[in-house]
Write a protein that holds these residues in place. Sequence first.
Motif, PDB file in Angstrom:
ATOM      1  N   SER A  63     -10.713   1.374  -2.869  1.00  0.00           N
ATOM      2  CA  SER A  63     -11.110   1.116  -1.483  1.00  0.00           C
ATOM      3  C   SER A  63     -11.286   2.415  -0.696  1.00  0.00           C
ATOM      4  O   SER A  63     -11.794   2.397   0.428  1.00  0.00           O
ATOM      5  N   ASP A  88      -6.485  -0.080  -2.402  1.00  0.00           N
ATOM      6  CA  ASP A  88      -6.654  -0.883  -3.615  1.00  0.00           C
ATOM      7  C   ASP A  88      -7.445  -0.055  -4.608  1.00  0.00           C
ATOM      8  O   ASP A  88      -8.457   0.564  -4.240  1.00  0.00           O
ATOM      9  N   SER A 125      -2.413  -1.923  -5.417  1.00  0.00           N
ATOM     10  CA  SER A 125      -2.804  -3.109  -4.656  1.00  0.00           C
ATOM     11  C   SER A 125      -2.105  -3.097  -3.303  1.00  0.00           C
ATOM     12  O   SER A 125      -0.861  -3.069  -3.249  1.00  0.00           O
ATOM     13  N   ASP A 126      -2.891  -3.080  -2.239  1.00  0.00           N
ATOM     14  CA  ASP A 126      -2.356  -3.113  -0.880  1.00  0.00           C
ATOM     15  C   ASP A 126      -1.312  -2.020  -0.664  1.00  0.00           C
ATOM     16  O   ASP A 126      -0.266  -2.235  -0.073  1.00  0.00           O
TER      17      ASP A 126
END
Length: 596
Positions: A63, A88, A125-126
Motif C-alpha cells: 500500500s 499492507d 497487514s494493517d
Amino acid sequence: MSLSVTKKRSLAALAAACLASVALPATPALAQKVKNKTPAAEASASSVDYVVTIPSVEAVQSSMDEATITDILSGNLAGNAAALAELDATSITIPEITVTLDVEVDGETERGTLTLSNLVLEDVSDGVATSMRLNGSSFATPEGNADMGTISAENVNLAAILGIYGLVDAGASREMQTLYTDFLVGGGSFSSDEFSCDIGAISGGEVRGRPFETSFVEIISIAQSMEDNPEDISPELLGKFVRMYADLLTAFESSEFTFDGLDCAGTTDEGEALAISVAGITMAGMSPGIYPQLSFDGLSIVADDGTMALENFTLKQFDLSSVIATLEAAPELVEESWFEANGRGLIPAFEGFSFSGLSMDIEDQDNEGERIIADVAEFDLSLGQYLNGIPSALDTWARGLRVDLPEDSEDEQVQQLLALGITTIDAGFRIAAAWNADTNTIDVEEVSMSGVDLASVALKGTIANATEALFSLDMDEAMTAGMGMAVKALSVDVVDSGLSDIVLAVVSAEQKVDPKTLRPVFAGLAEGTVVGMMAGVADAAKLGSALSSFIAGKAKSLNISVEAKDDPGLSLEDFMMAEDDPTTLLGKVNIDASAK
C-alpha cells in the motif's frame, strides 16, 4: 530505486529519525546526541551530518510505494506515520541501507559508516508484520569496526509502536499491546587497535507497551528545552518532565531476555594486557513500575597484575512504585525545593544483590610486593518493606569468606593469628532484622559470625519502643525516636569449634605445661570472677557455672540470655551510665545461662 538524503539536525529533529530504529526492532539503533547552543554567537561544540543511501526498495503488493518507504528510512518517519500504521504488503525488501555520519567535535570531523544488509518485512497487514528480518549490520569508524549477525522478530506491530509515541492516533485505550515477539540478535564482533570482542546472541519472547500520555514530539521538545537551558529550567517545564517520566516508567512490559555473553581481549591505555568475559546475562521479565532483576554468569577479568572471577552476580529488582506515586503527586509547577522535600519518595525499593564463586588474586595497592588472595563462596543482601525510602527489613549473609594470611604481614592482628597457627581464615556472617509495626519493635533475628574449625558467635534479641517515627522524613524526629529505643532482650550463643584448643596450645607451649592442666585453671578463674562481680545477683552462680563448664571443655556451646526487668527496656541513658560502671546494669536485668 536509489536515493541519497543529506541532513544536519539538532537533537529534536534527529530523534525522529532515530525512532525508526525503535519502531523497527530488527534495525540497530542509530542515535547521535547533538548539543546546539543558543544564541547563534555560541556556536555548537559538536554537530552531525548524515547521508542515508538506499540503492533500491522492492515492495510487493504494498500500500506504500518505494519512494515513501525510502523517505521513512531516510528520517521522515513522522511525516509518513499514518501510512506506515496502515501498511499492507506481501513483502518489502531493502537489500542495503547505508548511513554515513560525519561528526564534528571542536572543529575536527570523524566519519562513521553504518551498513544494514537485506531488511525484509513479510505478510504485513494493517500495520502488523508477521516477521521482520535483517541479515546483518556493520558499523565502521577510524577507532574500530563492529559487525552483528541476523536480527529478527515476529508479529511486529508497527501501528502499535507508532501509537505509543503519539505519531498516530492510538485511540482512548491505554491497554498494553504486543509490540513484537521472538526477538533474536544472532551475535557479532567488535575490533579496534586496542581491543577485540566476540559478542553472543540476544533473545527475548515478547515486548508489550501502551501509548504515552505525552506525544513523542512533545517528549523531544521537553528534552531539547532542558538541554538548551540546563541552568534555567522553568518550574512549568520541570513539572511536565516529572509527569512525563512517571508515565514512561509504567509504559512497557516484557518476557525474559537472555544474552549469551561476550569475550573481549586487548590492552589498556598503559599497554597492559586485559581480558574480560561474561558467559551470559539474563534479564527477568519487565513489568510496569518494576526494573527487572539482572543476573550475570561466568564473569572473568584477567590482567597482568592479577585475576578476578565470579560464578554469578545478581542485581535484584527495583520496585519504582513509590517513585511513581511521588512523581504523579507533583504540582503543576515544580521548584527545586520540591525535590529536596520529596527526595526520600524518589528512592526506589531496591531488593539487594547477591554473588557466588568470587575468587581474586590481585596486587595489594597499599602494601608493595604483597597480594590479596581471597575467595567468597556466597554473599547475599536482601532488603524489603520500605518505608519513606528506608528498608525496614534487612537480611545479609555470607559463607566461605576465605583469605590466606600473608606470613610477612606487619599487621599486629594478622601476626597474632599466625602465632596461633592460623594461616587461612574461612569465615561467614549473617545480619537479619526487621521492624514490627504491630508491636513497635525491631526483631533482631540474628547477628552472627563464624569461622570454620574456630568458633561461632550468634546474637538475637528485641529492641523496643521502635516507633514509625524512626522512618520519619523529619530528620530531627527520626533522631529523637532513635534515642528513645530500648533493649528489651538479648541472647548470645557461642560455639567452640576448635579455637580454644589452638589458644591453649600456644599458651601452654610458652609456659611449657600440658594444655589439659590450663583449662581447669582458667575455668575456675572465670567462674570466681563472675560470681564475685555479680555478688547478690540472682543466677550469678548459674552463669559462673555455665561459663566454667564451657571454658573447661566440658561443653562446646554456651548460651547467655539477658532480659530487662522493666518496660520498655534498657535505655540509651542506662548504657551511658554503664560505660563508667558496668555493674549498674546488673540490677536492671534478669540473666540466664546454660552450657551444653
